[in-house]
Design a protein around this motif. Sequence first.
Motif, PDB file in Angstrom:
ATOM      1  N   ARG A 105     -22.870  20.416  22.701  1.00  0.00           N
ATOM      2  CA  ARG A 105     -23.384  19.141  22.495  1.00  0.00           C
ATOM      3  C   ARG A 105     -24.250  18.634  23.760  1.00  0.00           C
ATOM      4  O   ARG A 105     -23.756  18.469  25.229  1.00  0.00           O
ATOM      5  CB  ARG A 105     -22.405  18.185  22.318  1.00  0.00           C
ATOM      6  CG  ARG A 105     -21.113  18.864  21.602  1.00  0.00           C
ATOM      7  CD  ARG A 105     -19.974  17.930  21.434  1.00  0.00           C
ATOM      8  NE  ARG A 105     -18.903  18.610  20.916  1.00  0.00           N
ATOM      9  CZ  ARG A 105     -18.660  17.658  18.990  1.00  0.00           C
ATOM     10  NH1 ARG A 105     -19.416  16.889  19.012  1.00  0.00           N
ATOM     11  NH2 ARG A 105     -18.032  18.177  18.580  1.00  0.00           N
ATOM     12  N   SER A 134     -24.750  19.381  16.581  1.00  0.00           N
ATOM     13  CA  SER A 134     -25.706  17.836  16.176  1.00  0.00           C
ATOM     14  C   SER A 134     -24.959  16.815  15.369  1.00  0.00           C
ATOM     15  O   SER A 134     -24.324  17.364  14.603  1.00  0.00           O
ATOM     16  CB  SER A 134     -27.098  18.604  15.599  1.00  0.00           C
ATOM     17  OG  SER A 134     -27.069  19.176  13.931  1.00  0.00           O
ATOM     18  N   GLN A 135     -25.878  15.681  15.021  1.00  0.00           N
ATOM     19  CA  GLN A 135     -25.132  14.877  14.234  1.00  0.00           C
ATOM     20  C   GLN A 135     -25.779  14.722  13.160  1.00  0.00           C
ATOM     21  O   GLN A 135     -27.200  14.723  13.385  1.00  0.00           O
ATOM     22  CB  GLN A 135     -24.824  13.428  14.686  1.00  0.00           C
ATOM     23  CG  GLN A 135     -24.294  12.609  13.967  1.00  0.00           C
ATOM     24  CD  GLN A 135     -23.623  11.509  14.861  1.00  0.00           C
ATOM     25  OE1 GLN A 135     -23.992  11.568  16.248  1.00  0.00           O
ATOM     26  NE2 GLN A 135     -22.772  10.157  13.675  1.00  0.00           N
ATOM     27  N   GLN A 138     -28.247   9.900   8.801  1.00  0.00           N
ATOM     28  CA  GLN A 138     -27.028   9.163   8.202  1.00  0.00           C
ATOM     29  C   GLN A 138     -27.919   8.140   6.912  1.00  0.00           C
ATOM     30  O   GLN A 138     -28.565   8.515   6.231  1.00  0.00           O
ATOM     31  CB  GLN A 138     -27.138   7.226   8.463  1.00  0.00           C
ATOM     32  CG  GLN A 138     -26.345   8.278  10.620  1.00  0.00           C
ATOM     33  CD  GLN A 138     -24.277   8.741   9.376  1.00  0.00           C
ATOM     34  OE1 GLN A 138     -23.958   8.660   8.653  1.00  0.00           O
ATOM     35  NE2 GLN A 138     -23.799   9.337  10.398  1.00  0.00           N
TER      36      GLN A 138
END
Length: 138
Positions: A105, A134-135, A138
Amino acid sequence: MAFASFDRQSSGAPVSEINMVPLIDVMLVLLVIFIVTAPLLTHSVKLQLPQATSQENLPVPDKIEFAIDAEGQRYWNGERVSREDAAARFQAEGLKPVQPEVHLRADQDVPYRHVAQTLADASKAGLSKVGFVSQPDQ
C-alpha cells in the motif's frame, strides 16, 4: 445308437445322429465349476475403511501488509521500520519454503523511488508475489 456293426450293408452309411456324450461331459464340468465358484463370488468381508481425499493439503502462504506513507515512512504489518530493516525482513521471508504474499500500500503522494526501492528489496530477497493495494474511485 449303434456305432459298430457286424452288418456290412449298413456299416458304410453315414451317422446322422449327434454324439451327445461329449457335450454332456462338458456341461457337467461347467456345472461343477459354477457350483464351486459361486459361493466364492458372493462371500464378502465387512470392513470399515478409512475415508481419504485426493486433494493435496497445501500450506496457506503468509501475508505481509507493507505500507508507505506520504513522507516515505515504511510500515511492516503496521510496525514502522527502516529500509534496511525491511530489506532484512524480506531476506528472512524469502528463505521460507512457502513464499508469503506482499500487499503493498503506497500513498498516492509518495515519490515513486520509495516504491521502486521496496520492490527492488523484495525482488532481491526472491519474493515474487507482490500485489498493489488501491482504493477504488467513489
